[in-house]
Design an enzyme around this catalytic site. Structure first.
Site, PDB file in Angstrom:
ATOM      1  N   GLY A 124    -105.192  -8.581 -73.247  1.00 46.31           N
ATOM      2  CA  GLY A 124    -106.620  -8.673 -73.507  1.00 46.31           C
ATOM      3  C   GLY A 124    -107.443  -8.210 -72.322  1.00 46.31           C
ATOM      4  O   GLY A 124    -108.448  -7.496 -72.481  1.00 46.31           O
ATOM      5  N   GLU A 125    -107.033  -8.605 -71.120  1.00 47.19           N
ATOM      6  CA  GLU A 125    -107.758  -8.208 -69.909  1.00 47.19           C
ATOM      7  C   GLU A 125    -107.626  -6.717 -69.656  1.00 47.19           C
ATOM      8  O   GLU A 125    -108.592  -6.059 -69.236  1.00 47.19           O
ATOM      9  CB  GLU A 125    -107.226  -9.006 -68.718  1.00 47.19           C
ATOM     10  CG  GLU A 125    -107.599 -10.481 -68.790  1.00 47.19           C
ATOM     11  CD  GLU A 125    -106.738 -11.379 -67.905  1.00 47.19           C
ATOM     12  OE1 GLU A 125    -107.107 -12.554 -67.718  1.00 47.19           O
ATOM     13  OE2 GLU A 125    -105.676 -10.907 -67.419  1.00 47.19           O
ATOM     14  N   ASP A 169    -100.256 -17.939 -64.137  1.00 45.89           N
ATOM     15  CA  ASP A 169    -100.173 -18.388 -62.747  1.00 45.89           C
ATOM     16  C   ASP A 169     -98.734 -18.365 -62.258  1.00 45.89           C
ATOM     17  O   ASP A 169     -98.449 -17.990 -61.115  1.00 45.89           O
ATOM     18  CB  ASP A 169    -100.731 -19.806 -62.615  1.00 45.89           C
ATOM     19  CG  ASP A 169    -102.224 -19.886 -62.904  1.00 45.89           C
ATOM     20  OD1 ASP A 169    -102.904 -18.853 -62.784  1.00 45.89           O
ATOM     21  OD2 ASP A 169    -102.688 -20.989 -63.252  1.00 45.89           O
TER      22      ASP A 169
END
Length: 491
Positions: A209-210, A276
């Protein structure tokens, strides 16, 4: 088989402890409130949750730091937090795992926190506490100075951007410049569609998406999207892009090539914090000198582990060691360990809940009796450690004509067996000291022994373990094989 497996295990079993990694970014506290829901409020059409459990975890950039600490790295954190109860809670969490927070600036703004209310494993509501104000200029300058100073003293830097104000263009530019000048890799987790903010970084780690927002290519057009991603590498002077693709795995993009690591099949409970874990694991691998492709494979494995947990949970190195060392997927050379390395690996196995089985012997000429013993050993636990008499030990026990096969060759042969997870040599006449070092859950011996005559039985039983006796296979022994060979030569 993962590339550079020996180097990976060396890092996990102690090498990461020599590495320093800096995380700069948006620091948060994740709070979870769990309870039962069995009725609707009479005051409004909303469920009533009866509180049962509450816990706090580090979130955002702090979760990246927790992942690095879980891998054993010396971890430094820089960002903002307020002077409030959330800061005290977060500071305590980080302090307990040894994260250095000297780079964190105390801000006039509140500590960012996210409170998730969960009923019957379903998130009902999330309450965010954060300011929309930009950090004051004096605080921002203080953070830039601290982060830039730390960036020259570490082996890798992570920019963990959650678009909450810590990672300004000025800060990113300053940190990337000083780190790259010093030869330190910089990894960025983006939250802005303009990747120029991270120009010069070693890699940027967007999800699909990014990357779609940054390239203006629809996320479902995978091939076109990856091609556009490759164009960004040269445009912004990255060494490569690391694209997380959910159930499809992770793809490493260079300007002229691609490397894809497919996802490890696991049941997914919660993807919170998986990104992360990916960037933290990749940063640790690059800090340790591993190839980016190797780092992507390890990061992919780590992400597969954490998505099987509920909530934001960092990776722990013992989980990776356990995943990387199944007996059927490890080379014989990687299973032959000296005592210190064996103790570290056994400790990681034990931390992952493995049951450690130990047996010992000379195993001079491998025969069916040996195979039967080892296969029986594996029935008693999940990891089998084999103590192997060294050459001098066998010579004292069996005479100057033995062993027939040298210790190095015997160790490699035994390690090649699927039933065996680790092999180590001992010089003494008995394995007592080795047993005390390994502290197995189950001690196994073959032959005409009783529990009371097995060396080390008292130590194992006193520690809560047990001793098992496996009958020998009649007619099979190294001595008989040697006699038969001698008789054949005399004919």
């Amino acid at each position: 088989m993962l590339p550079e497996l020996h180097a990976i295990l060396n890092l996990l079993e102690g090498g990461f402890g020599q590495l320093k990694v800096l995380v700069v970014g948006d620091i948060m506290l994740d709070r979870y409130i769990h309870g039962d829901v069995d009725r609707i409020s009479p005051e409004a059409p909303v469920p009533v949750i009866r509180h049962a459990q509450r816990y706090e975890r580090a979130g955002g950039a702090a979760n990246v730091a927790m992942n690095l600490a879980g891998l054993g790295c010396q971890t430094f954190l820089a960002g903002f937090w307020g002077n409030d109860a959330e800061q005290a809670e977060l500071a305590g969490i980080l302090q307990r795992v040894g994260v250095d927070t000297t780079g964190v600036v105390s801000s006039s703004l509140p500590t960012i926190s996210k409170t998730r209310i969960v009923g019957r494993n379903q998130q009902l509501l999330r309450l965010d506490i954060e300011s929309r104000d930009v950090p004051p200029t004096v605080e921002m300058k203080r953070l830039v100075d601290r982060a830039a100073a730390l960036a020259t003293k570490v082996h890798a830097v992570v920019l963990s951007d959650y678009a909450k104000g810590a990672l300004s263009n000025e800060l990113c530019g300053a940190v990337i410049h000083v780190a790259r000048t010093a030869g330190v890799p910089v990894l960025a987790d983006p939250k802005t569609p303009d990747f120029s903010k991270y120009s010069g970084a070693t890699t940027v780690c967007p999800n699909l998406g990014e990357l779609a927002l940054a390239t203006r290519v629809a996320a479902h057009q995978t091939e076109a999207l990856l091609e556009a991603g490759q164009a960004l590498v040269g445009e912004h002077d990255f060494e490569f892009l690391t694209v997380t693709m959910s159930e499809k795995g992770i793809t490493l993009l260079r300007s002229d090539s691609r490397y894809h690591s497919p996802a490890r099949a696991r049941e997914v409970f919660d993807v919170s914090g998986a990104g992360d874990t990916v960037i933290a694991t990749l940063a640790a691998c690059l800090a340790g000198g591993l190839k980016p492709e190797t780092g992507v494979e390890v990061a992919n494995l780590a992400a597969g582990i954490v998505v099987g947990k509920v909530g934001t949970v960092p990776i722990a190195r013992h989980e990776l060691v356990a995943a990387l060392t199944p007996s059927t997927a490890t080379t014989s050379g990687e299973k032959v360990l000296d005592l210190e390395r064996l103790k570290r690996r056994v400790a990681e196995w034990r931390a992952s809940g493995e049951t450690i089985v130990f047996t010992n012997g000379c195993f001079d000429l491998l025969h069916v009796g040996h195979i039967t013993l080892l296969e029986e050993c594996r029935r008693f636990g999940s990891k089998l450690v084999l103590g192997l008499n060294a050459d001098d030990s066998i010579c004292r026990l069996k005479g100057p004509s033995r062993p027939i096969v040298g210790e190095r060759e015997r160790a490699r042969v035994m390690a090649a067996l699927a039933a065996v997870d680790a092999v180590t040599l001992f010089e003494e006449d008995t394995p007592l000291e080795l047993i005390r070092a390994v502290r197995p859950n189950v001690l196994v011996k073959g032959g005409d022994y009783t529990v009371e005559t097995v060396v080390g039985h008292e130590d194992v039983i006193a520690a809560g373990g047990r001793v098992e006796i496996v009958p020998t296979v009649e007619g099979f022994s190294t001595t008989n094989i040697v006699k038969k060979l001698a008789n054949n030569e005399g004919k």
